[in-house]
Design a protein around this motif. Structure first.
Motif, PDB file in Angstrom:
ATOM      1  N   ASN A 172     -36.311  10.019 -53.251  1.00 29.20           N
ATOM      2  CA  ASN A 172     -34.894  10.413 -53.230  1.00 29.20           C
ATOM      3  C   ASN A 172     -34.397  10.590 -51.791  1.00 29.20           C
ATOM      4  O   ASN A 172     -33.304  10.146 -51.440  1.00 29.20           O
ATOM      5  CB  ASN A 172     -34.677  11.733 -53.991  1.00 29.20           C
ATOM      6  CG  ASN A 172     -34.614  11.512 -55.499  1.00 29.20           C
ATOM      7  OD1 ASN A 172     -34.597  10.375 -55.960  1.00 29.20           O
ATOM      8  ND2 ASN A 172     -34.579  12.597 -56.255  1.00 29.20           N
ATOM      9  N   LYS A 232     -33.859   7.245 -50.485  1.00 21.84           N
ATOM     10  CA  LYS A 232     -32.731   6.514 -51.072  1.00 21.84           C
ATOM     11  C   LYS A 232     -31.389   7.092 -50.633  1.00 21.84           C
ATOM     12  O   LYS A 232     -30.438   6.357 -50.384  1.00 21.84           O
ATOM     13  CB  LYS A 232     -32.801   6.588 -52.612  1.00 21.84           C
ATOM     14  CG  LYS A 232     -33.880   5.709 -53.227  1.00 21.84           C
ATOM     15  CD  LYS A 232     -33.710   5.574 -54.746  1.00 21.84           C
ATOM     16  CE  LYS A 232     -33.978   6.867 -55.494  1.00 21.84           C
ATOM     17  NZ  LYS A 232     -33.861   6.721 -56.959  1.00 21.84           N
ATOM     18  N   ASP A 275     -34.156  16.136 -45.850  1.00 25.20           N
ATOM     19  CA  ASP A 275     -33.553  14.923 -45.272  1.00 25.20           C
ATOM     20  C   ASP A 275     -32.223  15.309 -44.640  1.00 25.20           C
ATOM     21  O   ASP A 275     -31.699  16.400 -44.881  1.00 25.20           O
ATOM     22  CB  ASP A 275     -33.362  13.839 -46.343  1.00 25.20           C
ATOM     23  CG  ASP A 275     -32.398  14.238 -47.429  1.00 25.20           C
ATOM     24  OD1 ASP A 275     -31.241  14.564 -47.109  1.00 25.20           O
ATOM     25  OD2 ASP A 275     -32.792  14.239 -48.629  1.00 25.20           O
ATOM     26  N   ILE A 290     -25.485  16.957 -51.358  1.00 29.92           N
ATOM     27  CA  ILE A 290     -24.982  17.035 -52.738  1.00 29.92           C
ATOM     28  C   ILE A 290     -23.817  18.027 -52.770  1.00 29.92           C
ATOM     29  O   ILE A 290     -23.926  19.143 -52.252  1.00 29.92           O
ATOM     30  CB  ILE A 290     -26.097  17.505 -53.697  1.00 29.92           C
ATOM     31  CG1 ILE A 290     -27.316  16.558 -53.576  1.00 29.92           C
ATOM     32  CG2 ILE A 290     -25.623  17.572 -55.137  1.00 29.92           C
ATOM     33  CD1 ILE A 290     -28.612  17.161 -54.022  1.00 29.92           C
ATOM     34  N   ALA A 333     -24.896  11.316 -58.915  1.00 22.55           N
ATOM     35  CA  ALA A 333     -23.605  11.573 -58.263  1.00 22.55           C
ATOM     36  C   ALA A 333     -22.745  10.307 -58.335  1.00 22.55           C
ATOM     37  O   ALA A 333     -23.271   9.190 -58.417  1.00 22.55           O
ATOM     38  CB  ALA A 333     -23.837  11.985 -56.817  1.00 22.55           C
ATOM     39  N   VAL A 358     -24.715   6.546 -53.490  1.00 19.74           N
ATOM     40  CA  VAL A 358     -25.770   6.925 -54.439  1.00 19.74           C
ATOM     41  C   VAL A 358     -25.955   5.805 -55.447  1.00 19.74           C
ATOM     42  O   VAL A 358     -27.069   5.355 -55.721  1.00 19.74           O
ATOM     43  CB  VAL A 358     -25.427   8.259 -55.160  1.00 19.74           C
ATOM     44  CG1 VAL A 358     -26.350   8.488 -56.338  1.00 19.74           C
ATOM     45  CG2 VAL A 358     -25.479   9.435 -54.189  1.00 19.74           C
ATOM     46  N   GLY A 416     -31.853   3.648 -59.781  1.00 20.49           N
ATOM     47  CA  GLY A 416     -32.212   4.971 -60.331  1.00 20.49           C
ATOM     48  C   GLY A 416     -31.578   5.185 -61.682  1.00 20.49           C
ATOM     49  O   GLY A 416     -30.604   4.530 -62.049  1.00 20.49           O
ATOM     50  N   SER A 472     -30.255  17.444 -47.549  1.00 18.63           N
ATOM     51  CA  SER A 472     -30.785  18.304 -48.613  1.00 18.63           C
ATOM     52  C   SER A 472     -32.222  18.685 -48.323  1.00 18.63           C
ATOM     53  O   SER A 472     -32.952  17.927 -47.678  1.00 18.63           O
ATOM     54  CB  SER A 472     -30.779  17.580 -49.960  1.00 18.63           C
ATOM     55  OG  SER A 472     -29.596  16.823 -50.127  1.00 18.63           O
ATOM     56  N   PHE A 519     -35.464  20.038 -50.732  1.00 15.21           N
ATOM     57  CA  PHE A 519     -36.042  20.472 -52.011  1.00 15.21           C
ATOM     58  C   PHE A 519     -37.364  21.161 -51.705  1.00 15.21           C
ATOM     59  O   PHE A 519     -38.186  20.615 -50.966  1.00 15.21           O
ATOM     60  CB  PHE A 519     -36.273  19.267 -52.936  1.00 15.21           C
ATOM     61  CG  PHE A 519     -34.991  18.719 -53.501  1.00 15.21           C
ATOM     62  CD1 PHE A 519     -34.199  17.837 -52.776  1.00 15.21           C
ATOM     63  CD2 PHE A 519     -34.556  19.103 -54.772  1.00 15.21           C
ATOM     64  CE1 PHE A 519     -32.999  17.345 -53.299  1.00 15.21           C
ATOM     65  CE2 PHE A 519     -33.376  18.624 -55.300  1.00 15.21           C
ATOM     66  CZ  PHE A 519     -32.593  17.743 -54.562  1.00 15.21           C
TER      67      PHE A 519
HETATM   68  P1  ADP Z   1     -32.178   9.084 -59.529  1.00 18.32           P
HETATM   69  O1  ADP Z   1     -32.678   9.210 -58.132  1.00 18.32           O
HETATM   70  O2  ADP Z   1     -32.896   8.111 -60.327  1.00 18.32           O
HETATM   71  O3  ADP Z   1     -30.693   8.968 -59.591  1.00 18.32           O
HETATM   72  P2  ADP Z   1     -32.885  11.879 -59.764  1.00 18.32           P
HETATM   73  O4  ADP Z   1     -32.974  12.724 -60.972  1.00 18.32           O
HETATM   74  O5  ADP Z   1     -34.045  11.846 -58.863  1.00 18.32           O
HETATM   75  O6  ADP Z   1     -32.501  10.458 -60.285  1.00 18.32           O
HETATM   76  O7  ADP Z   1     -31.620  12.380 -58.955  1.00 18.32           O
HETATM   77  C1  ADP Z   1     -30.416  12.622 -59.609  1.00 18.32           C
HETATM   78  C2  ADP Z   1     -29.246  12.618 -58.628  1.00 18.32           C
HETATM   79  O8  ADP Z   1     -29.336  13.694 -57.726  1.00 18.32           O
HETATM   80  C3  ADP Z   1     -29.191  11.427 -57.742  1.00 18.32           C
HETATM   81  O9  ADP Z   1     -28.605  10.319 -58.380  1.00 18.32           O
HETATM   82  C4  ADP Z   1     -28.360  11.937 -56.587  1.00 18.32           C
HETATM   83  O10 ADP Z   1     -27.009  11.918 -56.928  1.00 18.32           O
HETATM   84  C5  ADP Z   1     -28.828  13.374 -56.475  1.00 18.32           C
HETATM   85  N1  ADP Z   1     -29.908  13.521 -55.477  1.00 18.32           N
HETATM   86  C6  ADP Z   1     -31.219  13.678 -55.700  1.00 18.32           C
HETATM   87  N2  ADP Z   1     -31.915  13.831 -54.555  1.00 18.32           N
HETATM   88  C7  ADP Z   1     -31.012  13.751 -53.569  1.00 18.32           C
HETATM   89  C8  ADP Z   1     -31.095  13.847 -52.135  1.00 18.32           C
HETATM   90  N3  ADP Z   1     -32.256  14.023 -51.504  1.00 18.32           N
HETATM   91  N4  ADP Z   1     -29.949  13.720 -51.440  1.00 18.32           N
HETATM   92  C9  ADP Z   1     -28.766  13.552 -52.067  1.00 18.32           C
HETATM   93  N5  ADP Z   1     -28.624  13.466 -53.395  1.00 18.32           N
HETATM   94  C10 ADP Z   1     -29.742  13.574 -54.139  1.00 18.32           C
END
Ligand code: ADP
Length: 589
Positions: free
Chosen positions: A487, A490, A515, A520, A535, A540, A545, A574, A576
């Motif tokens: 993530n 990406k 990152d 978000i 999002a 995104v 995904g 972000s 995590f």
């Molecule tokens: P996917 O990556 O397949 O969309 P995830 O469940 O991992 O599914 O993430 C869901 C959503 O959360 C992403 O589509 C994005 O909008 C947001 N997201 C997750 N990780 C990040 C991040 N590191 N930075 C920004 N947005 C994030």
């Protein structure tokens, strides 16, 4: 009036004042009754006295206090009193005096008067607010203690006061008992509710409800059933000639019955309940007449009502002469209301459970059915790519590359869906062992290296030297870290920075993936971790995904006794952070 008379009168009034002031000092009915009787004997100089009250149940007069001159309770049968006198007093509402009953034309032929040689008799009704509660009666066999008119006046005056005291004590006892019953019932229902709400298993809920109903009514047995519509092809439906039945789910009694007996709606008692929509009490029912096939002296059938519709039935039976009274019925009705709620919850739970199972079975099937052809597509694509089917033009190579990328997307969706399926159905196994987090992070970093360099991002790994071994499933942890790092990769524009940190704190290891990418929005932060959430941002949506990664990550972390949190700011990046338990160090127990 002579002095002597005046003195006597004064003495009487003083005595009346004296005994009256004693009244109302206690609210215990038994004590009040004895006290009244003793006071009357004291006032009138009678040999013995009886106090009778109407019985609430059978409406007959009953002796409630029988006292003698020495303030002792007379044990012998009160047959020797003149009921004619008492009857007259209560009927007329006035006091009655006979100074010499033996010669009184009204009473002289009475056996009690003759047999017990009664001479003087006085009786006054006990009346309060227009109702007669009973009467007080005194008598004397001696000539010397003959009652006079003044004595009767005194008796009547005192009886009026005594009636109030008796009524008060009676009301107090009643309210006291009613209150105690109510408190007892409330606390009982609290216990019942707790038990019922704790269970979401339908059979257990039914069983509990029936047990309580039987225990609290002293019934010998009973049953609980739910109404249902049988399938048109059901053999039972054909046999009964109807599809509408009451299915008796739980049965308690002396004899064993098949637990799932079916009763057609045309059964007379059942029909009556459906029509009248209330409980039905039947007497002397034979096995055929009874709802659950048990012959009974008394059978109570109480409907279970949900949102105005009768959905079930509780039946209770008593044998011999055990009665089920109105209070019992009211109690079972209240219990049925509670059971209705618990039954509804249990049924909903069953339905959800069944729906989840169906969904899970469906996903398993689809995942399996898709994997097989995908493996073959991938195999042939690889063969063609390797030139084993002849040389490829540049365009053909390009097309094959598109196929390969899409295959990867599809297979990641399938594996995500299967993971969720496994976690939700509790079938995902975690092989937890101590391992070194450094190795797992390094492996994940290696597998993502190419994607990170393609986007010209920099990756820093900073694991504290003191970090001990962690206790988790290493492969699943690799999946968690890979998802979060992927993530970060990406959702961080080209040239961005990714930092992976790990450090020990207390009994846990903390791992954070930071990152400086898209970040978000606050609004989206609320929806993060929900399945299929992504999002709206174009940057995104450009990335592959399905919005399942974070939800899987959270479940995997929590299933291994960890927690996950995040901090993010739109446009700034972000972080995590999740925790995993540390492996217990040797010697630390
Ligand atoms: P996917 O990556 O397949 O969309 P995830 O469940 O991992 O599914 O993430 C869901 C959503 O959360 C992403 O589509 C994005 O909008 C947001 N997201 C997750 N990780 C990040 C991040 N590191 N930075 C920004 N947005 C994030």
């Amino acid at each position: 009036m002579s002095n002597q008379l005046i003195e006597r009168q004064e003495a009487r009034l003083a005595a009346l004042y004296e005994v009256s002031s004693q009244l109302g000092k206690t609210l215990d009915l038994g004590e009040v009754l004895n006290q009244v009787m003793d006071s009357i004997i004291q006032l009138t100089g009678a040999e013995r006295g009886f106090l009778m009250l109407y019985d609430n149940e059978n409406g007959r007069l009953q002796t409630r206090a029988a006292r003698n001159f020495d303030q002792e309770t007379i044990e012998e049968d009160a047959v020797n009193i003149s009921y004619t006198v008492i009857d007259r007093a209560v009927k007329s509402g006035e006091g009655i005096l006979s100074s010499n009953a033996q010669e009184d034309a009204r009473f002289s032929d009475q056996t009690s008067v003759v047999g017990y040689q009664l001479r003087s008799i006085m009786c006054a009704p006990l009346r309060v607010r227009g109702t007669t509660l009973g009467a007080v009666y005194v008598d004397n066999r001696l000539f010397s203690g003959v009652f006079e008119k003044d004595d009767l006046g005194l008796l009547v005056t005192f009886a009026n006061q005594a009636a109030i005291a008796i009524e008060n004590a009676r009301l107090f006892t009643q309210t006291d008992q009613a209150l105690a019953r109510r408190v007892e019932e409330l606390s009982l229902f609290q216990r019942i509710d707790q038990q019922l709400n704790r269970s979401l298993d339908l059979n257990q809920v039914l069983s509990l409800s029936l047990n309580w109903a039987i225990a609290l009514t002293n019934a010998a047995g009973g049953s609980i059933g739910l109404f249902e519509e049988l399938d048109s092809e059901d053999a039972e439906a054909a046999k009964l000639g109807t599809r509408q039945v009451l299915r008796l789910m739980v049965f308690r009694g002396e004899e064993d019955h098949s637990e799932s007996r079916l009763v057609p709606l045309g059964h007379p008692i059942v029909r009556q309940i459906m029509q009248e929509k209330r409980s039905v009490l039947s007497r002397d029912v034979t096995a055929e007449e009874s709802v659950d096939g048990t012959p009974a002296n008394v059978q109570l059938a109480v409907p279970i009502v949900q949102e105005g519709e009768i959905t079930g039935l509780i039946t209770l039976e008593t044998q011999q002469n055990v009665e089920i009274n109105r209070e019992d019925t009211a109690f079972v009705e209240r219990l049925a209301d509670r059971a209705a709620v618990a039954i509804k919850n249990a049924k909903l739970y069953e339905a959800i459970h069944a729906a989840n199972k169906a969904k899970s079975d469906f996903i398993s099937l689809v995942a399996h059915e898709l994997r097989v052809p995908m493996t073959s597509i991938k195999g042939y694509t690889d063969l063609m790519n390797a030139g084993l089917a002849g040389p490829l033009s540049d365009q053909q190579k390009q097309f094959l590359e598109v196929i390969r990328r899409n295959l990867i997307r599809m297979s990641s969706l399938i594996s995500d869906l299967s993971d969720i399926n496994h976690i939700e159905s509790g079938r995902m196994k975690f092989d937890r062992k101590p391992f070194d987090l450094r190795e797992v992070v390094a492996d994940v970093a290696d597998s993502l290296r190419e994607r990170i360099t393609t986007r010209q991002q920099s990756l820093h790994i900073d694991i504290e030297d003191e970090l001990p071994l962690v206790f988790a499933d290493a492969a699943r942890m690799g999946q968690v870290i890979s998802n979060l790092m992927s993530n970060a990769n990406k959702y961080t524009p080209e040239g961005g920075e990714i930092v992976v940190r790990a450090w020990p704190n207390g009994r846990s290891a903390y791992v954070s993936i930071q990152d400086n990418g898209l970040g978000i929005s606050e609004e989206d932060q609320q929806k993060l971790f929900t399945q299929f959430f992504r999002a709206e941002d174009k940057a995104v949506r450009e990335q592959p995904g399905w919005g399942l990664g974070l939800s899987i990550v959270r479940r995997m972390v929590e299933a291994q006794d960890g927690e996950i949190t995040f901090e993010s700011e739109l446009g700034a990046g972000s972080t995590f952070t999740f925790t995993i338990p540390l492996a217990k160090m040797e010697g630390s127990g």
